[in-house]
Every structure is written in C-alpha cells, then in structure tokens.
Design a protein around this motif. Sequence first.
Motif, short mmCIF file in Angstrom:
data_model
loop_
_atom_site.label_atom_id
_atom_site.label_comp_id
_atom_site.label_asym_id
_atom_site.label_seq_id
_atom_site.Cartn_x
_atom_site.Cartn_y
_atom_site.Cartn_z
N THR A 554 0.68 -1.22 -0.04
CA THR A 554 0.13 0.03 0.02
C THR A 554 0.82 1.28 -0.02
O THR A 554 0.68 2.35 -0.79
CB THR A 554 -0.97 0.03 1.29
N GLN A 571 -4.74 10.47 0.06
CA GLN A 571 -5.39 9.08 0.30
C GLN A 571 -6.40 9.54 1.38
O GLN A 571 -6.38 10.27 2.19
CB GLN A 571 -4.08 8.34 1.49
N SER A 574 -7.68 3.07 3.53
CA SER A 574 -7.39 1.54 3.10
C SER A 574 -7.89 0.77 3.89
O SER A 574 -8.14 0.92 4.97
CB SER A 574 -5.64 1.69 2.73
N THR A 582 -6.99 -2.42 -0.49
CA THR A 582 -7.71 -1.35 -1.11
C THR A 582 -7.15 0.00 -0.74
O THR A 582 -6.94 0.11 0.55
CB THR A 582 -9.17 -1.56 -0.90
N ASP A 584 -7.90 3.66 -1.30
CA ASP A 584 -8.87 5.19 -1.80
C ASP A 584 -8.24 6.36 -1.66
O ASP A 584 -7.63 6.62 -0.60
CB ASP A 584 -10.15 5.17 -0.66
N GLU A 672 -9.83 -0.79 -10.70
CA GLU A 672 -9.78 0.66 -10.38
C GLU A 672 -11.20 0.82 -10.63
O GLU A 672 -11.62 0.80 -11.82
CB GLU A 672 -8.67 1.33 -11.51
N ILE A 675 -15.80 5.20 -6.23
CA ILE A 675 -16.59 4.74 -4.78
C ILE A 675 -17.32 6.06 -4.53
O ILE A 675 -17.96 6.03 -3.31
CB ILE A 675 -15.76 4.20 -3.93
N THR A 679 -13.77 10.35 -5.55
CA THR A 679 -12.95 9.23 -4.70
C THR A 679 -12.81 7.98 -5.85
O THR A 679 -13.89 7.61 -6.27
CB THR A 679 -13.69 9.01 -3.66
N ARG A 680 -11.70 7.46 -5.86
CA ARG A 680 -11.56 6.37 -6.55
C ARG A 680 -10.79 5.28 -5.68
O ARG A 680 -10.18 5.73 -4.54
CB ARG A 680 -10.15 6.69 -7.86
N ARG A 681 -10.84 4.04 -6.22
CA ARG A 681 -10.38 2.96 -5.24
C ARG A 681 -9.51 1.95 -6.14
O ARG A 681 -10.06 1.86 -7.28
CB ARG A 681 -11.51 2.13 -4.76
N GLU A 683 -7.87 -1.72 -6.12
CA GLU A 683 -7.57 -2.77 -5.30
C GLU A 683 -6.27 -3.73 -5.79
O GLU A 683 -6.03 -3.84 -7.08
CB GLU A 683 -8.60 -3.76 -5.54
#
Length: 891
Positions: A554, A571, A574, A582, A584, A672, A675, A679-681, A683
């Motif tokens: 991470t 950030q 997570s 994950t 975020d 990707e 959310i 905001t992106r996430r 994994e």
Amino acid sequence: MDSPEIRERFLNFFDDRGHHRLPSASLVTHDDPSVLFTVAGMVPLKPYILGVRTPPAARLTSCQKCFRGSGMRDDIAEVGDTTHHTFFEMLGNWSFGDYFKEGAIDLAWELLTSSPDAGGYGLDPDRLWPSVYPTDTVSEEIWVNRVGVPRSRISRLEENWWQAGPTGPCGYDSEVYYDRGGPCSCGRTGCTPQDECGGDRWVEIWNLVFMEFEQHEDGTRTPLPNPVVDTGMGLERITAVLQGVRSNYETDLFKGIVDGYIARAGVKPDTPQRQMSFNILADHLRSAAFLVADGVTPSNEGRGYALRRVIRRAAVHGRRVGLQGGLAAGLPDLVEVMGSAYPELRERQQHVERSLSAEEESFARTLSDGAARLEALIEGGASRIDGGDAFRLYDTFGFPVELTVELARERGVEVDIPGYHAAMLQQRERSRKGTERVGFTAGPALPPSTFVGYEKLETESEVIWTQLGENGEGQVVLEPTPFYAESGGQVGDRGTLQWDDGWAEVLDTQFMPGTDTRASTLRVTRGHLREGMRVLAAVDFERRAQTARHHSATHLLHKSLREVLGDEVVQRGSLVDDEHTTFDFAFSRALSAGEIRDVQHRVNAAIRRDLQRTTTVMPIEEARRTGAVALFGEKYGEEVRVVDFGGWSRELCGGTHVQHTGELGAAIIAAESSIGQGTRRIEMVVGESAERYWTDMATSLREAAQQLRVKPEEVPQRVIALQQQVRQLQRDVVDARRHQAGRGGVEGAEVEELGSVRFAHLLMNGGSGADAGDVKTAADSLFAERLQADGVALVIGHSSLAVKVGGGAQQSGVRAGDLARVAAEATGAKGGGRPDFAAGGVGDPERRADALDAVRRALGGGATPRVPPAPRAQGHDAGSPAPRAQGESAS
C-alpha cells in the motif's frame, strides 16, 4: 492588530504561562461517535476530560478549527448575520487538576486587558462584563474581590451551566461580554447582557467552563477527583472586537474573500439580503474548503451530506447575486488569508478546487431536473407543496429547500416547512445510524497496552481483564500483547492463547473505544480463563505475514500514484488484510489503462529493488519536515512512527511491514473504480494472493478463448466485435419501433375541433412494449404532421402519455402540464410538466379512454359515450373506440 497576530498572541500568552500547545485536530472526529465533526475546541480533548487518556501536560492550549452545520440545531440557518458561522476557530486553554476558577479568571482578565507590549489584547476593562450562574457565588466573588469588576457589571444567567449530556462531567461557567457601546440596536440605551435583548451592543467573546461535578443517572452530583478548566474564545468574534467592527465579515478573516465575490458578481451588496448572500458565500467557502482538505467528500449521507448541503446552499446564493466562477473561484482568496496558519489548504488547494467545482457543476446539471419537477408540482394546482415532496426535491435532485420556497413563493404557493424538517430529521437519523461504529464493549479504565508485536509474534502475557459469556466467547486484555489492533486500515490480528489446561482462539483485536488499550475477541475451547492468569499468546504467523506484505505494498502504491498523477493525490483510507489491499484516494477522474500500467510497473520496480524498511519514532513536526506522508483522517499523537522504504517511500504509520520489499514477490492491480464523486479505489494483490489472482485470470481467459474459438490474445478484439453487433441490433429494433410509432401517429390518429383549438389524439398499440420514448416520438410526429405545429397533440401508450401544445393554443390559456395531469389522474397516475410539453404515467391501461375524455373536458369539449370495444385496428388497442373520420364528432 490583524487576525494572524491575534491568533498567535493567544497561543504565545499561554505558552509563556506553562501551557503545552496542541496542534489543531481534524474536523473529522475520531473515537467519538456522538458527533460527526469537531464542533468545539474541547472535542479532541474529551478522552482527557473523561479520564480515559492521560493528557500530555496538566495545562494545554490550542486554536482548534470547528464546524457546525449538521446537528439537530440548524446552525446553518443563522449564518450570514454578524457573528454566526459554520466554520470557525476556537481559541482555548485547559487545566487538568492544576488551576481552577481563580487561575482561569486571572489568566483571562490578564490577556484581555494587559497592553499589547505586555503580550495582551489591551481591551478597556470598563467594557468587559462577566456573567455567572445565579448560585455560583465563588466565581462572582473572584470577579469582584480579586479582579475588581463592579458587582453591578456582573450578569447572573441561567445559561451559565455546562453539561455534556445526561450524565458525566458538568459545572458552572462564566462568560465575558464586550460592550460595543450604546445605543443598542434594540433601541434602548441602558440594556445589559442580562437583558438578552437580541441587539448588537453585547458580544460574548469568551466562555470559561469549570467542570467540578459528575452527574449521575439518579440525578445526584458528586465532586470530580480532578476539576477541569475548559475555555473557548471564538477567533472571529475577538478579531471583530479588536479591529473595531460590528460584523465578523468586516474583519480581515473575511473581507478579502467577500470583496472577491462582490467583484465577480452581477450585483452589489446594496440590500441586506444581498449582503447576507455574500457573507454566506464567504462562510461556506471556508467550511467546504476545510472539510474537503480534511478528507470529506460530498455525498447524500453523514459527513458528505453536510458538505454537499454547504456547497449547494452557497450555489443558491451565488445564483441570487449573479456570481461568476462559482464558490471555488474564491479559494485563492481563502488560501491567502488562512494558508499560513493551516498549510493543508495550500497543499491540497488543487484537490479542493476540483472537488468544489465538480460538486457545483453536478448541482448545475441537476438544477434543471429539480426545477422541472418543482414546476410539475406547482402546475398541479395545489396551494401548498407537501414537506415530503420538498425534501425529495433536495434528496433526489439536490434542490435546496430555500430555492424551493423562493420559486414557489413567486407562484403564490407555500411549502410545508415543518414536514420538510420532519423528513430531514428521519434522513439524519438514518445517516447517524449508518455512521455509528460497531466496536468492542466499553470496559473499565485500563492503562495503554504494551504492544510487542513488532518484534515478537509469541510472548508470555498476563490477563488483566476479561469479559466472557457462558459460551466462552468474549474479550480479553493482555499485558503485554503481541496482537496488532485494527488501525490505519490494517485489520486486527488473530491467533491463539494457551495455558496449562486451556486453549482459546483469538478472532480479532481492536482498541477499546476512545483508549489506547488493545482488546482481543476470543473463543475459549478448553479450560477456563480468568484475570491474573499467565498465558502464551501467539499471533497467526501466515496471516500476519501476508497482511504485512499488503500493507507495505500500500505504501509503494501510494508513492507510485503520486509520481504518476501528482502530489495532489490525497489518500482517503485503505483496508489491508491477508487477501488484498484497497487504496482509496481523492481524484476527479478514472485512471487510463496506461496510467494503471505505469503505476503497477513502479510498484513492481520498487519490489525488484528490494528496498530495506526502516522505522523511526520522532516528533510529528519533525516527521512532516522530512516529507513523511500522513494518512487522511488518521489521528496522530505528538510522537509518530515513520516507515521508510529505501528513502523512496516515507509515511507515518503504526502498521506491520516486511523487512525488504523483495518479500512482496509481485504486485497486480486487480481493479480501479469509483466509490463516490471525486474518490477512486484501487484494489491490489501481492505475494500468494497475486499468484492466485493470475492463475484464476489465466484459466478464465483460456476458457473464454475456447468458447469464442479464438486464441487467448484475440479474446478482447472478438468481444469488442460482438458488442458492436449487439449494439447495432439494438439500434435497429429501436428504429423499427419508433418508425412504427410515427406511422401510427399519422395513420391512426383522430383530429377534432374543440372550440378554437384543434385536438389530435392517439391511443398507441404495442402493449407494454411501447416505452416513454416511443410515446414522445409519436407525439412529436402527430403534432408536426397532423396539426402543422399548433393545437394540442395527445398520445397515450400502455404505461405513459405525452402532451404537446403549440404557441397559439398556449395564448388561449392551454397548458400541457395541466392536460397531462388531468389525463394521468384519470388513470390513477400522476403527470405534469412545461406549458409546451408534458408527460405522465398510465396507472390502469383499461382507463385510457377516460384519460382522453378528461382532456376533452379540459379543452371545453364533452365526453364521448361509451361504445362496445371495436376490433383492434392499426394504431389502437383492443378496447379503444373505433377510428372516426377526420372532423367527425362524437355522438
């Protein structure tokens, strides 16, 4: 004296008198589910006040940023006057068992009245009026006999009592009011703070709270073992006093921001209402910018709901003054005023600007949808808009109730405001429940745990507290403990406890709420576990090792994202466990395939370099100077742990990690996605999880290739070709249906003359297959080809209807929205819309002829007598009247 000096003068004054200075905490609260935001300066200190944590010193001071605009009190409604804000700075000093009433009053008076050369504010003592609780004779005597305030200038107010809740610490408080001088705006010349006249002569500048009792459930009070002093002075109010202005918005904290908005507006602040709009814009910019900088994202619940409300309310006032550039255009002015005191504003300025602009643009798009829905409600003929409808306008379209009231008032329609607030209250309750934390049962006050899990995964420990049920399940606190408690996004450890005649499985480990005590949830499967016993505590090694790999990955991912996308990547959180991680982060768009490949390549390059991990504990300010990155929303103490991988990645982190990045093996970005707005996430999987992921993907690809009869590398192109074929077939079906609908509108429709209005109508065939788009297309065709673009065209399908009205018919008073409403209601549905075009539903298809008659009556014609169903004809459903020749009247 400018505001930066006023702020720093306060902190220096208490620094010099033995107070430990605390940095401002985040607006997002931690370990306190009772509030969504930091609403007062004492909120971050509640663990010290309640005795669950030991303060770093007996005397403390801070300037704490605060937000109020989401609770049961509608604080936001008061904003725009001279003294109320949603965002404000609270100056405060605290004493924990050190000085009490006498010391607090002495210090307050010294700061307020001593000369600027002596470090004070230099206020005229004759303009300061203290207040006390009516029975608090101790405080009153201190003011009179020690400070020298005339007894006649002391107000006795019932409101001078502070209590956090039905139980807990409580006590008297003493406020200090500043007299701006008469006459007061209330019209009197001799009023005092005790009169509570509501005028502008008296401004409360400081509140000294003396917590000396504990309130019990039975209503009794007992003295606290260590009385606490908790004071608060709003920076905005004391700045207005020291700068000699009656409104906080005239101080240097606001004036530059307000003037910037005035310069970009289409009107001047030449009325009280317009001046209030500019004040609200400045206040809401401060709130929105600091909330976004502290990691809040606009949404429809919880903290995001409060932020969205602030931004959209500001947009309404921007609309009223013809503002160019929106709320976000004022951000440079805000950074100029407050960026030095709060570096996060400068550091995250681009991110804040993108977030505000995106929300404003989103609101602008939905504004037209909400306006159309509001128009339909108003055109329905009701004299009052239901509170539930008003709230749905806000909740669904983001349409502020203030705008609903404004537009409805222009049409002579009232809004059910109590009903709106009732619906809002229900939503807030749902939001509150949705954000409540599910934590461990609160235990007794226990010392912070000694965590040895960085170095040892197995250790002998003592059980210092247990809470076990009859089934052997419950919680245990060990001293010391090797089990990592969930924090910083990393899940809590699992493992085992063993003793002479027993064994237990550790299922999870978390911090007790509001404390630094680690508690493990467990299940005893053999023997009995009691306090005072010695046990062998062992962490699940394989799970911890894989979790550590993902946590280290991470950090590498965060660094790679900042290299590829820029340092403005923020950030948001997570989740790190043994299966995956994950991550975020705040970003305004999806990552391209090339960017994802670049980020993944950089992570794996760092793995191949086998970077060594080092950890160092240092003061937080020193850590920030070294460039260490902090996790948004995480609470840090004054001493922090810095995790460094080869000098390339450096973050504040208390989690567990690998010794060298080579232990990760390989990393794969599995997904990707978005959310939430802005905001992106990502994994990602590493180590054994990456191996499993690749094996599963390769197997799926081979199976897909076999089904498509192509090579694995040709699968993407083959899928794209099939998707194009499907889309073309779908377009062909839609075109065919709309062509049929258009022909039906010309060939199967009837046209009547009702007074001076030509009325064309059609009951469409096609059953439930005819959708709203088909009905609208048929109405357009009917209007153009059979009415030559004037008159009234009505098309009724199986589940929807559409009405189109020309300009000439509108001049005679015909409105499409009215006709759609009466037609839809005749079938048991609702309808409405603009004067030229409107739509509605069809509740009961068997009552479509009733809908047609309802429109005839509305146009001044009579109803058609019922006749037996005719055989199905083109353009009609069975059960509809048979076609008549053009111009033939009903008989």
